[in-house]
Design a protein around this motif. Structure first.
Motif, PDB file in Angstrom:
ATOM      1  N   GLU A 105      40.698  34.206  44.146  1.00  0.00           N
ATOM      2  CA  GLU A 105      39.700  33.881  43.124  1.00  0.00           C
ATOM      3  C   GLU A 105      40.254  34.256  41.740  1.00  0.00           C
ATOM      4  O   GLU A 105      40.745  35.370  41.547  1.00  0.00           O
ATOM      5  CB  GLU A 105      38.437  34.694  43.430  1.00  0.00           C
ATOM      6  CG  GLU A 105      37.291  34.457  42.495  1.00  0.00           C
ATOM      7  CD  GLU A 105      36.135  35.394  42.858  1.00  0.00           C
ATOM      8  OE1 GLU A 105      35.675  35.357  44.011  1.00  0.00           O
ATOM      9  OE2 GLU A 105      35.731  36.170  41.986  1.00  0.00           O
ATOM     10  N   LEU A 106      40.163  33.291  40.824  1.00  0.00           N
ATOM     11  CA  LEU A 106      40.676  33.543  39.470  1.00  0.00           C
ATOM     12  C   LEU A 106      39.648  34.319  38.660  1.00  0.00           C
ATOM     13  O   LEU A 106      38.485  33.926  38.562  1.00  0.00           O
ATOM     14  CB  LEU A 106      40.979  32.205  38.786  1.00  0.00           C
ATOM     15  CG  LEU A 106      41.537  32.299  37.365  1.00  0.00           C
ATOM     16  CD1 LEU A 106      42.926  32.929  37.341  1.00  0.00           C
ATOM     17  CD2 LEU A 106      41.568  30.918  36.713  1.00  0.00           C
ATOM     18  N   ILE A 107      40.100  35.430  38.081  1.00  0.00           N
ATOM     19  CA  ILE A 107      39.220  36.190  37.183  1.00  0.00           C
ATOM     20  C   ILE A 107      39.400  35.656  35.754  1.00  0.00           C
ATOM     21  O   ILE A 107      38.440  35.404  35.044  1.00  0.00           O
ATOM     22  CB  ILE A 107      39.526  37.698  37.270  1.00  0.00           C
ATOM     23  CG1 ILE A 107      39.149  38.200  38.670  1.00  0.00           C
ATOM     24  CG2 ILE A 107      38.762  38.477  36.201  1.00  0.00           C
ATOM     25  CD1 ILE A 107      39.575  39.616  38.978  1.00  0.00           C
ATOM     26  N   GLY A 108      40.640  35.448  35.367  1.00  0.00           N
ATOM     27  CA  GLY A 108      40.930  34.867  34.056  1.00  0.00           C
ATOM     28  C   GLY A 108      42.410  34.984  33.765  1.00  0.00           C
ATOM     29  O   GLY A 108      43.025  36.015  34.064  1.00  0.00           O
ATOM     30  N   ASP A 109      43.016  33.931  33.213  1.00  0.00           N
ATOM     31  CA  ASP A 109      44.445  33.908  32.863  1.00  0.00           C
ATOM     32  C   ASP A 109      45.312  34.342  34.065  1.00  0.00           C
ATOM     33  O   ASP A 109      45.343  33.653  35.069  1.00  0.00           O
ATOM     34  CB  ASP A 109      44.725  34.775  31.632  1.00  0.00           C
ATOM     35  CG  ASP A 109      43.910  34.323  30.425  1.00  0.00           C
ATOM     36  OD1 ASP A 109      43.564  33.125  30.360  1.00  0.00           O
ATOM     37  OD2 ASP A 109      43.608  35.148  29.556  1.00  0.00           O
ATOM     38  N   ASN A 113      41.514  38.018  41.882  1.00  0.00           N
ATOM     39  CA  ASN A 113      40.805  39.024  42.673  1.00  0.00           C
ATOM     40  C   ASN A 113      41.446  39.152  44.064  1.00  0.00           C
ATOM     41  O   ASN A 113      40.904  38.685  45.059  1.00  0.00           O
ATOM     42  CB  ASN A 113      39.334  38.627  42.785  1.00  0.00           C
ATOM     43  CG  ASN A 113      38.463  39.794  43.235  1.00  0.00           C
ATOM     44  OD1 ASN A 113      38.982  40.780  43.753  1.00  0.00           O
ATOM     45  ND2 ASN A 113      37.167  39.684  43.039  1.00  0.00           N
ATOM     46  N   THR A 114      42.601  39.817  44.104  1.00  0.00           N
ATOM     47  CA  THR A 114      43.258  40.023  45.405  1.00  0.00           C
ATOM     48  C   THR A 114      42.440  41.005  46.259  1.00  0.00           C
ATOM     49  O   THR A 114      42.419  40.907  47.477  1.00  0.00           O
ATOM     50  CB  THR A 114      44.685  40.586  45.245  1.00  0.00           C
ATOM     51  OG1 THR A 114      44.645  41.660  44.327  1.00  0.00           O
ATOM     52  CG2 THR A 114      45.657  39.537  44.777  1.00  0.00           C
ATOM     53  N   GLY A 115      41.767  41.946  45.610  1.00  0.00           N
ATOM     54  CA  GLY A 115      40.993  42.968  46.329  1.00  0.00           C
ATOM     55  C   GLY A 115      39.932  42.345  47.223  1.00  0.00           C
ATOM     56  O   GLY A 115      39.753  42.766  48.371  1.00  0.00           O
TER      57      GLY A 115
END
Ligand code: SF4
Ligand code: F3S
Ligand code: FES
Length: 247
Positions: A105-109, A113-115
């Motif tokens: 999931e992309l958080i930004g740039d 979210n690997t966690g």
């Protein structure tokens, strides 16, 4: 210092960074360029911090330990997954393209979210010691042979950076694939005598197309793992074992 007494200038680096803010509806992915003079011993961590400090404070990326331990700085570096804090700019060409790790999931740039992904995988594969007899928390653990402890430690060096997931073609096709990181976890618990699960239990967890039999032996995981874990050997071993259990 040069003969003339001046400090020689470093290369002029061109950073091409994939920018996207999924929180903003109107934000479309786009490449943004930044120029930076290379300094001695510069890592991508230092370069990105300098860009953020001097050129664009809105640039998003993740770092915690800066020494290859926390696994939070994984990103695509010129098309290959790697740890930004362990990558020296001197080992790269003067144009450096950075993008977020795919599959998360992309958080930004450059921040993903690997966690969340790792937690989901861990819950699904139950990556903890299963011992229903262990009710006495004060009981003294059985000693373990040093060679076995070392084998377990070798696999436990995984820092859950996600590079093996980003470097795996199967992962791009099978959303629920557990990846090399998941199979490595199963191999690790299988070795542990404190874990009372048997091969049939492990088979239930990874003996299908989302586990060992979905892996197409592409070996991108093995090539990019920054901790040089023996992923190829572990996956091949698990597959042989599972074939026997399944018969
Ligand atoms: Fe990272 Fe290697 Fe662990 Fe994959 S197996 S998450 S590449 S340390
Ligand atoms: Fe993927 Fe590694 Fe298998 S790259 S296909 S998990 S060998
Ligand atoms: Fe921790 Fe790079 S910042 S591994």
């Amino acid at each position: 210092m040069s003969d003339t007494g001046t400090i020689p200038k470093g290369r002029l680096l061109l950073f091409r960074i994939l920018r996207c803010n999924p929180q903003a509806e109107a934000s479309l992915p786009q490449m943004q360029e930044f120029k930076l003079e290379e300094a001695a011993g510069m890592t991508l961590f230092l370069a990105l911090n300098e860009i953020r400090d001097t050129q664009d404070p809105s640039l998003q990326f993740d770092f915690v330990c800066r020494s290859g331990i926390c696994g939070s700085c994984g990103m695509m570096i010129n098309g290959r997954p790697g740890l930004a804090c362990r990558t020296l700019t001197k080992d790269l060409p003067s144009t450096i393209t950075l993008a977020p790790l795919p599959g998360f999931e992309l958080i930004g740039d450059l921040s993903v979210n690997t966690g969340k992904w790792m937690r989901g995988m861990s819950e699904r594969l139950e990556t903890w010691v299963h011992d229903q007899q262990a009710t006495d928390l004060c009981a003294i653990e059985e000693p373990m042979e040093p060679e076995l402890a070392e084998q377990i430690y070798e696999l436990q060096r995984c820092i859950e950076c996600g590079c093996c997931i980003a470097g795996c073609g199967t992962m791009q096709m099978r959303e629920d694939f557990v990846g090399a990181v998941g199979m490595n976890q199963i191999a690790r618990f299988r070795l542990d005598p404190r874990d009372k699960r048997d091969d049939g239990d492990y088979y239930q967890l990874v003996g299908d197309d989302e586990g060992v039999f979905g892996c197409m032996t592409l070996l991108g995981c093995h090539d990019v793992c920054p901790k040089s874990l023996p992923l190829q050997t572990q996956i091949a071993f698990l597959r042989r074992k599972m074939l026997r259990v399944g018969l």
